[in-house]
Motif scaffolding. Structure first.
Motif, short mmCIF file in Angstrom:
data_model
loop_
_atom_site.label_atom_id
_atom_site.label_comp_id
_atom_site.label_asym_id
_atom_site.label_seq_id
_atom_site.Cartn_x
_atom_site.Cartn_y
_atom_site.Cartn_z
N UNK A 13 0.84 -1.21 0.00
CA UNK A 13 0.00 0.00 0.00
C UNK A 13 0.86 1.25 0.00
N UNK A 14 1.94 1.24 0.79
CA UNK A 14 2.81 2.41 0.87
C UNK A 14 3.50 2.72 -0.45
N UNK A 15 3.98 1.68 -1.11
CA UNK A 15 4.65 1.88 -2.40
C UNK A 15 3.66 2.35 -3.46
N UNK A 16 2.48 1.72 -3.50
CA UNK A 16 1.48 2.10 -4.51
C UNK A 16 1.02 3.54 -4.31
N UNK A 17 1.00 4.00 -3.06
CA UNK A 17 0.64 5.40 -2.78
C UNK A 17 1.68 6.35 -3.38
N UNK A 18 2.97 6.01 -3.20
CA UNK A 18 4.03 6.86 -3.77
C UNK A 18 3.94 6.88 -5.29
N UNK A 63 8.54 1.40 -8.52
CA UNK A 63 8.09 0.19 -9.22
C UNK A 63 9.09 -0.94 -9.01
N UNK A 64 10.37 -0.61 -8.98
CA UNK A 64 11.38 -1.62 -8.71
C UNK A 64 11.11 -2.34 -7.39
N UNK A 72 11.00 2.99 3.42
CA UNK A 72 9.77 3.76 3.21
C UNK A 72 9.57 4.76 4.35
N UNK A 73 9.93 4.38 5.57
CA UNK A 73 9.82 5.29 6.71
C UNK A 73 10.74 6.49 6.56
#
Length: 275
Positions: free
Chosen positions: A134-139, A234-235, A270-271
């Motif tokens: 979820x965190x990556x898809x948000x970015x 995406x990586x 991510x943090x």
């Protein structure tokens, strides 16, 4: 490769490669098929492939992995030759896709594999995985560019998969080859993503350099910079998908122990973006 074992016919300089019990036979077949389809690559030549029986024969090559060479100058020369090989592979297979559709398909594959291995995962590990996705898809959703370059990738491009003998080299272990973002191989190599220890530190260092205006990986035919930072995010999804593909093998029992350290490092990275 961990998915296969090899029978040597030393008098003929030929190896027969057979899939290990419990591992995905299709990966072994893909390893051979990619090399057959791209015969200009510097790879051990496949002599015969029997897809139904799940084995192939290949040219026997003898060499040291790139990371075990003593000369930094020789390492650099061979790495440049590898880059040239991969660059041609990228040129031959390059295509543009819609970013949101590409990401949607990756997330579907992640969710499908997660459902498959979920019974083997601790609740905390599974929750971490979902939060990370979820965190990556948000970015990625914050990125405006919709055109996205994908191409055939090696999938596991690292020094251990480059064999060297004098001026000769061979890129080996193509079982994870598939269409991915154009910087996937470069990032696997650049941040050493196959090693979880301190991965967040390496990811953060490279990410900060990119955001500061530096350009990277021009050998791919594109350059990773702050204007196309979506490739970095995406990586992370692509690499997570590969980790889950590895863990889906019935031969791997300690799925939690293998996934936990990797997820922890991605969470740390991510943090760091929000500090």
């Amino acid at each position: 490769s961990f998915i296969s074992f090899i029978i040597f016919l030393t008098n003929k300089n030929i190896c027969t490669v057979i899939c290990k019990t419990g591992f995905n036979q299709s990966l072994l077949i893909k390893d051979a098929q990619v090399r057959l389809d791209n015969n200009k690559l510097n790879v051990p030549k496949v002599i015969e492939l029997n897809s139904l029986a799940g084995w192939y024969q290949e040219q026997r090559v003898i060499g040291l992995p790139l990371n075990r060479l003593d000369s930094e100058e020789v390492k650099e020369k061979i790495l440049i030759k590898c880059h040239n090989d991969l660059n041609q592979l990228y040129i031959d297979s390059l295509t543009k896709l819609d970013l949101s559709l590409f990401v949607k398909n990756i997330m579907k594959d992640i969710n499908d594999l997660n459902s498959q291995i979920e019974p083997s995962l601790e609740l905390g590990v599974n929750n971490s995985l979902r939060l990370i996705v979820r965190g990556i898809s948000k970015e990625i959703s914050l990125c405006k560019d919709t055109d996205f370059n994908v191409c055939s990738s090696h999938g596991d491009f690292q020094p251990a998969n480059i064999l060297c003998s004098g001026d000769h080299f061979w890129i080996i272990d193509w079982e994870y080859s598939q269409q991915r973002s154009i910087f996937y191989d470069a990032l696997v190599y650049g941040v050493e993503s196959r090693f979880s220890d301190n991965l967040s530190t390496r990811l953060t260092a490279l990410f900060q350099k990119v955001q500061s205006g530096n350009e990277f990986f021009s050998w791919t035919g594109n350059s990773l910079d702050k204007n196309n930072i979506q490739y970095f995010y995406v990586f992370l999804l692509e690499d997570l998908l590969l980790k889950l593909q590895e863990l889906s093998s019935t031969a791997i029992n300690n799925k939690n122990d293998k996934l936990k350290p990797y997820l922890s490092e991605i969470q740390l990275f991510l943090s760091s973006l929000n500090k």
